[in-house]
Design a protein around this motif. Structure first.
Motif, PDB file in Angstrom:
ATOM      1  N   VAL A 110       0.825  -1.203   0.000  1.00  0.00           N
ATOM      2  CA  VAL A 110       0.000   0.000   0.000  1.00  0.00           C
ATOM      3  C   VAL A 110       0.864   1.261   0.000  1.00  0.00           C
ATOM      4  O   VAL A 110       0.544   2.232  -0.683  1.00  0.00           O
ATOM      5  CB  VAL A 110      -0.992  -0.013   1.190  1.00  0.00           C
ATOM      6  N   ASP A 111       1.970   1.240   0.739  1.00  0.00           N
ATOM      7  CA  ASP A 111       2.816   2.442   0.796  1.00  0.00           C
ATOM      8  C   ASP A 111       3.544   2.733  -0.510  1.00  0.00           C
ATOM      9  O   ASP A 111       4.163   3.781  -0.666  1.00  0.00           O
ATOM     10  CB  ASP A 111       3.787   2.371   1.976  1.00  0.00           C
ATOM     11  N   GLU A 112       3.473   1.824  -1.485  1.00  0.00           N
ATOM     12  CA  GLU A 112       4.082   2.050  -2.793  1.00  0.00           C
ATOM     13  C   GLU A 112       3.066   2.512  -3.840  1.00  0.00           C
ATOM     14  O   GLU A 112       3.437   2.790  -4.980  1.00  0.00           O
ATOM     15  CB  GLU A 112       4.765   0.772  -3.282  1.00  0.00           C
ATOM     16  N   LEU A 113       1.793   2.597  -3.471  1.00  0.00           N
ATOM     17  CA  LEU A 113       0.757   3.005  -4.414  1.00  0.00           C
ATOM     18  C   LEU A 113       0.818   4.508  -4.651  1.00  0.00           C
ATOM     19  O   LEU A 113       1.069   5.286  -3.730  1.00  0.00           O
ATOM     20  CB  LEU A 113      -0.630   2.622  -3.901  1.00  0.00           C
ATOM     21  N   ASP A 114       0.549   4.915  -5.885  1.00  0.00           N
ATOM     22  CA  ASP A 114       0.507   6.322  -6.256  1.00  0.00           C
ATOM     23  C   ASP A 114      -0.952   6.724  -6.422  1.00  0.00           C
ATOM     24  O   ASP A 114      -1.647   6.195  -7.301  1.00  0.00           O
ATOM     25  CB  ASP A 114       1.287   6.539  -7.555  1.00  0.00           C
ATOM     26  N   LEU A 115      -1.420   7.638  -5.584  1.00  0.00           N
ATOM     27  CA  LEU A 115      -2.817   8.043  -5.596  1.00  0.00           C
ATOM     28  C   LEU A 115      -3.227   8.646  -6.942  1.00  0.00           C
ATOM     29  O   LEU A 115      -4.304   8.351  -7.460  1.00  0.00           O
ATOM     30  CB  LEU A 115      -3.103   9.020  -4.454  1.00  0.00           C
ATOM     31  N   GLY A 116      -2.384   9.466  -7.533  1.00  0.00           N
ATOM     32  CA  GLY A 116      -2.697  10.071  -8.830  1.00  0.00           C
ATOM     33  C   GLY A 116      -2.886   9.029  -9.911  1.00  0.00           C
ATOM     34  O   GLY A 116      -3.841   9.104 -10.708  1.00  0.00           O
ATOM     35  N   SER A 117      -2.016   8.040  -9.946  1.00  0.00           N
ATOM     36  CA  SER A 117      -2.138   6.964 -10.936  1.00  0.00           C
ATOM     37  C   SER A 117      -3.390   6.133 -10.681  1.00  0.00           C
ATOM     38  O   SER A 117      -4.069   5.728 -11.628  1.00  0.00           O
ATOM     39  CB  SER A 117      -0.908   6.053 -10.888  1.00  0.00           C
ATOM     40  N   ALA A 118      -3.697   5.888  -9.408  1.00  0.00           N
ATOM     41  CA  ALA A 118      -4.896   5.108  -9.073  1.00  0.00           C
ATOM     42  C   ALA A 118      -6.148   5.842  -9.537  1.00  0.00           C
ATOM     43  O   ALA A 118      -7.057   5.234 -10.108  1.00  0.00           O
ATOM     44  CB  ALA A 118      -4.947   4.845  -7.571  1.00  0.00           C
TER      45      ALA A 118
END
Length: 158
Positions: A110-118
């Motif tokens: 989860v800490d590697e997820l990019d909110l903008g990309s999601a």
């Protein structure tokens, strides 16, 4: 007589909510198509999102098989360390020997997820769903929307 009954009841109540086996580690394997996150590691608890409801797995859990739904999987390595992973789908197997295997279609910390990309993935999926011309295309797009919505939630929480 009342005193003895109260004492017996107090003894039983003090044990309620505790499990003798909760301190025992369980062998845990968790992998996706392109990465192994845990391979026979000893962990204390795993919380999984499934289509039958989210649930926690502790040592001596009843043997089970469940399908993962998109969401956050949490691994408690010890008493204080929790690691969170987003899973798109997959399967969890809980064996009689207390070992647990999770095979995910896609997974990421989860800490590697990019909110903008999601959010971008979600917007594209919603556009595809609204412009789908066949029932099959619409169904595929709606599945992608569901996964993307959970991905955005996971990225916001991380």
């Amino acid at each position: 007589m009342f005193g003895r009954t109260a004492h017996t009841l107090a003894r039983h109540v003090s044990r309620a909510g505790t499990r003798a086996y909760s301190d025992a580690p369980m062998a845990f394997t968790f992998a996706s198509q392109n990465q192994v996150f845990y391979n026979g590691a000893n962990v204390r608890q795993v919380d999984v999102p499934s289509f039958s409801g989210s649930f926690g797995i502790l040592p001596s859990h009843v043997p089970s098989l469940a399908v993962l739904k998109p969401g956050v999987l949490t691994v408690f390595e010890d008493g204080s360390t929790a690691k969170k992973f987003f899973v798109s789908s997959g399967v969890v197997t809980i064996n009689e020997d207390s070992s647990v295997q999770i095979l995910a279609e896609e997974a990421a910390a989860v800490d590697e997820l990019d909110l903008g990309s999601a959010r971008d993935i979600l917007n594209k999926a919603q556009s595809a769903a609204s412009s789908a011309t066949s029932e099959e295309a619409k169904a595929e797009a709606l599945i992608t929307v569901e996964v993307a919505e959970e991905l955005v939630k996971a990225a916001e929480s991380g």
